[in-house]
Design a protein around this motif. Structure first.
Motif, PDB file in Angstrom:
ATOM      1  N   THR A 190      37.375  30.076  41.075  1.00 12.39           N
ATOM      2  CA  THR A 190      37.593  31.495  41.361  1.00 12.39           C
ATOM      3  C   THR A 190      36.341  32.296  41.024  1.00 12.39           C
ATOM      4  OG1 THR A 190      39.962  31.333  40.916  1.00 12.39           O
ATOM      5  CG2 THR A 190      38.994  33.535  40.826  1.00 12.39           C
ATOM      6  N   VAL A 191      35.918  33.099  41.962  1.00 18.18           N
ATOM      7  CA  VAL A 191      34.739  33.942  41.756  1.00 18.18           C
ATOM      8  C   VAL A 191      35.139  35.207  41.001  1.00 18.18           C
ATOM      9  CG1 VAL A 191      32.971  35.317  42.922  1.00 18.18           C
ATOM     10  CG2 VAL A 191      33.606  33.065  43.835  1.00 18.18           C
ATOM     11  N   ASN A 192      34.423  35.496  39.950  1.00 17.39           N
ATOM     12  CA  ASN A 192      34.621  36.739  39.205  1.00 17.39           C
ATOM     13  C   ASN A 192      33.420  37.630  39.485  1.00 17.39           C
ATOM     14  OD1 ASN A 192      35.280  38.770  37.438  1.00 17.39           O
ATOM     15  ND2 ASN A 192      34.673  37.641  35.593  1.00 17.39           N
ATOM     16  N   ALA A 193      33.575  38.496  40.473  1.00 19.24           N
ATOM     17  CA  ALA A 193      32.462  39.348  40.895  1.00 19.24           C
ATOM     18  C   ALA A 193      32.925  40.793  41.003  1.00 19.24           C
ATOM     19  CB  ALA A 193      31.908  38.871  42.240  1.00 19.24           C
ATOM     20  N   PHE A 194      31.988  41.700  41.116  1.00 19.22           N
ATOM     21  CA  PHE A 194      32.302  43.130  41.178  1.00 19.22           C
ATOM     22  C   PHE A 194      32.982  43.519  42.484  1.00 19.22           C
ATOM     23  CE2 PHE A 194      28.055  42.407  42.748  1.00 19.22           C
ATOM     24  CZ  PHE A 194      27.976  43.173  43.900  1.00 19.22           C
ATOM     25  N   ILE A 195      33.061  42.585  43.444  1.00 18.69           N
ATOM     26  CA  ILE A 195      33.739  42.878  44.713  1.00 18.69           C
ATOM     27  C   ILE A 195      35.230  42.542  44.640  1.00 18.69           C
ATOM     28  CG2 ILE A 195      31.724  42.678  46.218  1.00 18.69           C
ATOM     29  CD1 ILE A 195      32.501  39.778  46.772  1.00 18.69           C
ATOM     30  N   HIS A 196      35.671  42.039  43.470  1.00 15.13           N
ATOM     31  CA  HIS A 196      37.082  41.723  43.269  1.00 15.13           C
ATOM     32  C   HIS A 196      37.619  42.513  42.078  1.00 15.13           C
ATOM     33  CE1 HIS A 196      35.459  37.808  45.041  1.00 15.13           C
ATOM     34  NE2 HIS A 196      36.182  38.376  45.993  1.00 15.13           N
ATOM     35  N   THR A 197      38.925  42.698  42.051  1.00 16.96           N
ATOM     36  CA  THR A 197      39.521  43.456  40.958  1.00 16.96           C
ATOM     37  C   THR A 197      39.858  42.547  39.778  1.00 16.96           C
ATOM     38  OG1 THR A 197      41.818  43.162  41.691  1.00 16.96           O
ATOM     39  CG2 THR A 197      40.587  44.991  42.657  1.00 16.96           C
ATOM     40  N   LYS A 198      39.934  43.151  38.602  1.00 15.52           N
ATOM     41  CA  LYS A 198      40.327  42.410  37.398  1.00 15.52           C
ATOM     42  C   LYS A 198      41.748  41.869  37.539  1.00 15.52           C
ATOM     43  CE  LYS A 198      40.777  42.851  32.366  1.00 15.52           C
ATOM     44  NZ  LYS A 198      42.134  42.251  32.353  1.00 15.52           N
ATOM     45  N   ARG A 199      42.603  42.652  38.178  1.00 11.85           N
ATOM     46  CA  ARG A 199      43.989  42.217  38.362  1.00 11.85           C
ATOM     47  C   ARG A 199      44.058  40.913  39.150  1.00 11.85           C
ATOM     48  NH1 ARG A 199      46.534  42.950  42.736  1.00 11.85           N
ATOM     49  NH2 ARG A 199      45.154  44.681  43.342  1.00 11.85           N
ATOM     50  N   GLU A 200      43.250  40.814  40.219  1.00  9.70           N
ATOM     51  CA  GLU A 200      43.240  39.594  41.023  1.00  9.70           C
ATOM     52  C   GLU A 200      42.775  38.387  40.210  1.00  9.70           C
ATOM     53  OE1 GLU A 200      42.143  40.367  45.506  1.00  9.70           O
ATOM     54  OE2 GLU A 200      40.940  41.679  44.244  1.00  9.70           O
ATOM     55  N   LEU A 201      41.767  38.608  39.359  1.00 10.06           N
ATOM     56  CA  LEU A 201      41.269  37.518  38.511  1.00 10.06           C
ATOM     57  C   LEU A 201      42.361  37.054  37.549  1.00 10.06           C
ATOM     58  CD1 LEU A 201      38.936  35.717  37.489  1.00 10.06           C
ATOM     59  CD2 LEU A 201      38.325  37.590  35.931  1.00 10.06           C
ATOM     60  N   ASP A 202      43.021  38.004  36.908  1.00 10.73           N
ATOM     61  CA  ASP A 202      44.078  37.662  35.950  1.00 10.73           C
ATOM     62  C   ASP A 202      45.222  36.922  36.642  1.00 10.73           C
ATOM     63  OD1 ASP A 202      42.636  38.866  33.940  1.00 10.73           O
ATOM     64  OD2 ASP A 202      43.729  40.771  34.034  1.00 10.73           O
ATOM     65  N   GLU A 203      45.574  37.369  37.844  1.00  8.72           N
ATOM     66  CA  GLU A 203      46.652  36.709  38.580  1.00  8.72           C
ATOM     67  C   GLU A 203      46.269  35.285  38.959  1.00  8.72           C
ATOM     68  OE1 GLU A 203      47.514  39.264  41.861  1.00  8.72           O
ATOM     69  OE2 GLU A 203      48.769  40.626  40.681  1.00  8.72           O
ATOM     70  N   SER A 204      45.025  35.078  39.368  1.00  9.57           N
ATOM     71  CA  SER A 204      44.580  33.732  39.751  1.00  9.57           C
ATOM     72  C   SER A 204      44.653  32.775  38.557  1.00  9.57           C
ATOM     73  CB  SER A 204      43.161  33.765  40.331  1.00  9.57           C
ATOM     74  OG  SER A 204      42.204  34.046  39.335  1.00  9.57           O
ATOM     75  N   LYS A 205      44.320  33.265  37.371  1.00  8.02           N
ATOM     76  CA  LYS A 205      44.422  32.436  36.165  1.00  8.02           C
ATOM     77  C   LYS A 205      45.859  32.008  35.921  1.00  8.02           C
ATOM     78  CE  LYS A 205      40.477  34.520  33.701  1.00  8.02           C
ATOM     79  NZ  LYS A 205      40.088  35.378  32.550  1.00  8.02           N
ATOM     80  N   GLY A 206      46.768  32.960  36.096  1.00  4.71           N
ATOM     81  CA  GLY A 206      48.187  32.659  35.886  1.00  4.71           C
ATOM     82  C   GLY A 206      48.715  31.641  36.884  1.00  4.71           C
ATOM     83  N   TYR A 207      48.359  31.803  38.164  1.00  7.20           N
ATOM     84  CA  TYR A 207      48.837  30.876  39.196  1.00  7.20           C
ATOM     85  C   TYR A 207      48.272  29.472  38.980  1.00  7.20           C
ATOM     86  CZ  TYR A 207      50.084  35.192  41.696  1.00  7.20           C
ATOM     87  OH  TYR A 207      50.598  36.410  42.051  1.00  7.20           O
ATOM     88  N   ALA A 208      46.978  29.379  38.644  1.00  3.21           N
ATOM     89  CA  ALA A 208      46.358  28.070  38.426  1.00  3.21           C
ATOM     90  C   ALA A 208      47.010  27.352  37.252  1.00  3.21           C
ATOM     91  CB  ALA A 208      44.856  28.238  38.182  1.00  3.21           C
ATOM     92  N   ASN A 209      47.299  28.098  36.217  1.00  2.00           N
ATOM     93  CA  ASN A 209      47.962  27.517  35.041  1.00  2.00           C
ATOM     94  C   ASN A 209      49.365  27.037  35.400  1.00  2.00           C
ATOM     95  OD1 ASN A 209      48.146  27.063  32.068  1.00  2.00           O
ATOM     96  ND2 ASN A 209      49.768  28.593  32.242  1.00  2.00           N
ATOM     97  N   GLU A 210      50.048  27.823  36.228  1.00  2.00           N
ATOM     98  CA  GLU A 210      51.410  27.476  36.656  1.00  2.00           C
ATOM     99  C   GLU A 210      51.420  26.207  37.493  1.00  2.00           C
ATOM    100  OE1 GLU A 210      54.438  29.673  39.655  1.00  2.00           O
ATOM    101  OE2 GLU A 210      53.637  30.968  38.062  1.00  2.00           O
ATOM    102  N   ILE A 211      50.427  26.060  38.368  1.00  2.00           N
ATOM    103  CA  ILE A 211      50.339  24.873  39.223  1.00  2.00           C
ATOM    104  C   ILE A 211      49.858  23.664  38.428  1.00  2.00           C
ATOM    105  CG2 ILE A 211      49.121  23.883  41.236  1.00  2.00           C
ATOM    106  CD1 ILE A 211      49.121  26.759  42.410  1.00  2.00           C
ATOM    107  N   GLY A 212      49.067  23.919  37.395  1.00  2.00           N
ATOM    108  CA  GLY A 212      48.605  22.844  36.523  1.00  2.00           C
ATOM    109  C   GLY A 212      47.333  22.164  36.991  1.00  2.00           C
ATOM    110  N   VAL A 213      46.343  22.970  37.395  1.00  2.00           N
ATOM    111  CA  VAL A 213      45.064  22.401  37.826  1.00  2.00           C
ATOM    112  C   VAL A 213      43.931  22.932  36.955  1.00  2.00           C
ATOM    113  CG1 VAL A 213      45.787  22.155  40.239  1.00  2.00           C
ATOM    114  CG2 VAL A 213      44.666  24.251  39.502  1.00  2.00           C
ATOM    115  N   LYS A 214      42.834  22.196  36.940  1.00  2.00           N
ATOM    116  CA  LYS A 214      41.642  22.651  36.241  1.00  2.00           C
ATOM    117  C   LYS A 214      41.099  23.870  36.974  1.00  2.00           C
ATOM    118  CE  LYS A 214      37.050  21.083  34.721  1.00  2.00           C
ATOM    119  NZ  LYS A 214      37.250  21.391  33.294  1.00  2.00           N
TER     120      LYS A 214
END
Length: 408
Positions: A190-214
């Motif tokens: 997941t790219v953490n850049a100024f063209i994306h929102t913090k909310r989107e980054l936080d949500e991606s972390k949650g989904y990845a953890n839920e799916i169980g991937v690195k």
């Protein structure tokens, strides 16, 4: 013997899925024949005429020459009786066909009845439409499942993948299926850049953890590409190329064979210069290769109980700035703050377009009426002025993807 003919036709959405119903009875009320048929997409009036014609044909084929027709369509009855003119060209053809059939009948009468007295024919209409819709639904489900199996086959052949993961509907679905097929041979980047929102980054972390991937976060503090900063129409090409080159480095370091992204078949309909960069870098779009549409991905996500199935689409913040207007971190922050505020007010799907000192808000057309509330107008205006906009406008055309491409 005289028979009673009851016919009805109906269209959902007018025009829309349409059906006809025909009931033939003897003069004691015993049913001789009944039928319902789906006739495709038609208007109500066409459906009514086709039902009437079908009823006449059935009576004639059964050998009945004395017919009393009962219709709840006053228009058709009056036109057949000659009281109303037939102005519509499509109805003129059907009207003539009906009149030609009536000429073959020894004794004919037509009367207008209330809908409540035509319940049986009406039931047959709706039954025909419902059964066709069920059949179409089952056929679509079968096709979608076939595409899902093709997707799994594509991923299996890749052996290991790095998913460019935004946390959106498409990439989350892709990550879920990749994990199911390839197990631990999947990573999410997941790219953490100024063209994306913090909310989107936080949500991606949650989904990845839920799916169980690195899950690997790729920080990008700045993009210094001239074409990106100047916001040329092919901005996405240069941005994607830089970002995916960095993703490729991470994939190589983890011995991953293939890089995949969440582009689907619907993305081919819009102006997407970024796809050229993906092709040049050999990035694969499995959802697109499997022929999956956005709606099908949402449908499958829902069936898999994924929380993202109805998640609104959120493109990169740079897409809110008109082409050839420079992209700055300040503008992107204004857009982010504006959209986050609208989200807090309950608007799920929207865009804040940045036109210098003017904010142009896009929300779905059916939600525009919410802005008839002067308290809401005042609240939004005040907040957007605090964010840095001088003027706040509402786009009466409503929300639509790619509205900035309309000038191209």
């Amino acid at each position: 013997m005289e028979v009673m003919l009851y016919t009805d036709g109906g269209s959902r959405n007018n025009p829309g899925d349409a059906g006809i119903g025909v009931v033939i009875m003897d003069n004691k009320g015993n049913t001789i024949k009944e039928l319902g048929e789906y006739i495709g997409v038609e208007t109500n009036n066409v459906a009514e005429y086709k039902a009437f014609i079908k009823g006449l044909e059935e009576c004639i084929n059964l050998g009945y020459t004395k017919i009393k027709a009962h219709l709840d369509s006053q228009l058709i009855v009056k036109q057949i009786q000659g009281e109303y003119k037939v102005k519509n060209e499509n109805l003129k053809v059907l009207h003539k066909k009906a009149k030609d059939l009536i000429e073959k009948i020894e004794l004919f009468e037509i009367i207008h009845i209330k809908r409540a007295l035509n319940k049986k024919a009406d039931y047959l209409v709706n039954k025909a439409i419902d059964e066709k819709n069920i059949s179409n639904y089952q056929e679509n489900i079968s096709k979608t499942q076939g595409k899902l199996e093709k997707l799994k086959s594509i991923l299996k052949d890749m052996e290991s993948v790095a998913v460019a993961f935004s946390g959106g509907v498409d990439s989350t679905f892709l990550l879920k299926i990749a994990k199911e097929v390839l197990e631990d041979k999947v990573i999410a980047i997941t790219v953490n850049a100024f063209i994306h929102t913090k909310r989107e980054l936080d949500e991606s972390k949650g989904y990845a953890n839920e799916i169980g991937v690195k899950h690997i976060i790729l920080p990008i503090d700045d993009i210094k590409i001239k074409e990106f900063i100047e916001n040329t129409p092919d901005r996405c090409y240069y941005c994607k190329k830089e970002i995916f080159n960095k993703i490729k480095e991470i994939a190589d370091n983890h011995n991953i064979k293939c890089i995949v992204d969440g582009s689907n078949i619907d993305d081919l309909k819009d102006f997407r210069p970024g796809m050229r960069a993906l092709k040049e870098l050999n990035v694969i779009s499995p959802l697109k290769e499997a022929g999956l549409t956005k709606n099908e991905i949402r449908q499958l996500s829902k069936e898999m109980n994924m929380s993202t199935w109805d998640k609104p689409s959120f493109a990169c913040l740079a897409s809110r700035i008109p082409y050839n207007n420079k992209i700055t971190k300040e503008k992107l922050k204004m857009i982010e703050f504006g959209e986050e505020f609208l989200l807090s007010l309950g608007f799920k799907q929207m865009r804040v377009r940045h036109h210098g000192e003017i904010a142009r808000i896009e929300i779905p057309k059916d939600e525009i009426k919410k802005f008839f509330d002067f308290n809401l107008i005042e609240k939004v205006t005040q907040k957007f002025k605090e964010i840095g906009f001088t003027y706040v406008t509402l786009d009466l055309s409503g929300y639509r993807t790619g509205s900035m491409n309309e000038i191209l």
